[in-house]
Design an enzyme around this catalytic site. Sequence first.
Site, PDB file in Angstrom:
ATOM      1  N   SER A 183       0.812  -1.220   0.000  1.00 46.28           N
ATOM      2  CA  SER A 183       0.000   0.000   0.000  1.00 46.28           C
ATOM      3  C   SER A 183       0.847   1.272   0.000  1.00 46.28           C
ATOM      4  O   SER A 183       0.433   2.290  -0.547  1.00 46.28           O
ATOM      5  CB  SER A 183      -0.947   0.000   1.207  1.00 46.28           C
TER       6      SER A 183
ATOM      7  N   HIS B 284       0.337   3.472   4.730  1.00 48.48           N
ATOM      8  CA  HIS B 284      -0.522   4.120   3.733  1.00 48.48           C
ATOM      9  C   HIS B 284      -0.271   5.624   3.715  1.00 48.48           C
ATOM     10  O   HIS B 284      -0.170   6.242   2.646  1.00 48.48           O
ATOM     11  CB  HIS B 284      -1.998   3.863   4.056  1.00 48.48           C
TER      12      HIS B 284
END
EC number: 3.4.21.105
Length: 404
Positions: A278, A343
């Site tokens: 991610s 993230h």
Amino acid sequence: MGEHPSPGPAVAACAEAERIEELEPEAEERLPAAPEDHWKVLFEKFDPGSTGYISTGKFRSLLESHSSKLDPHKKEVLLALADSHADGQICYQDFVNLMSNKRSNSFRQAILQGNRRLSSKALLEEKGLSLSQRLIRHVAYETLPREIDRKWYYDSYTCCPPPWFMITITLLEVALFLYNGVLLDQFVLQVTHPRYLKNSLVYHPQLRAQAWRYVTYIFMHAGVEQLGLNVALQLLVGVPLEMVHGATRIGLVYVAGVVAGSLAVSVADMTAPVVGSSGGVYALVSAHLANIVMNWSGMKCQFKLLRMAVALICMSMEFGRAVWLRFHPSAYPPCPHPSFVAHLGGVAVGITLGVVVLRNYEQRLQDQSLWWIFVTMYTIFVLFAVFWNIFAYTLLDLKLPPAP
């Protein structure tokens, strides 16, 4: 690893020189080997006084007389460049830059600020294109905000090399996930398996001295739900971006997001492991979305508002899943489930380094002041995180979960 999928300047120059020699019979004499010398011989035929300039009238006449043999898009760019000079002259260096596939800020400005805007039909209006030509045109409109850049990319793209970086990364992630799934006999929420963290690819705070884990964690995913979204975004966003900007630049943004993600976790969520790609995916997608917003009127991709909304919803759902999993009762106490901070690290890289890369298609990044500002900021963060990992864990007397 190539910077751009089109041929290098020297190769492009030699090919274009041969084309010009076919157009102009007078240029059939033996030319020197250096690409710039090819152009110098041709240029001097229209500049007998060696002033370093030729009149735009002569330049236009040459292009118009051979319009049936010269690539229409390159001819259009050449005419725009010629008409952009208010003094009625075109210099030798601009001539060489275009013929050699060399782009510069001054060259771009000469075209964009010229008196003659590119007035012929846009790529979208062209008919009779093959499937591969339509694909290249689609990629150009998906990623580039300026018509001049879209036409340049359409003319120069050769699929050599292909977008190998994103495809290779994706295949490795899928293969390792399937292997791990068979090994653990679990595919959904794979991360909850008690033996999951024993894999040597996962970043674990107790094993942070093993430097490879700051990158290899991307090949381990929490489950098919995380892998599916990351693979989809890598193929739908990452591959087109690599086709336009090349494996070097897109790989740089992706890896920078990956490293920033794991380092951010080691600083902000010190007891948690990290898995999933991610960080890299969010770096690319954030850069792409930010580039669309910053060039909203120039981006001609269809349904861009709806597609941006869908992308943001998908990213938010994945981020929400990661937050929920992080605070869900762990399957291997006292170690928590993987962190969601990676993230955020990817997003930070995307809206800084990533945007500079995407906004400067075929421009030298070294010439961009913002590039050096963000590279400096990134370097400072990496150095800070390294020192943090060396000293802070001991100074804070932090109780880390045992190694798996």
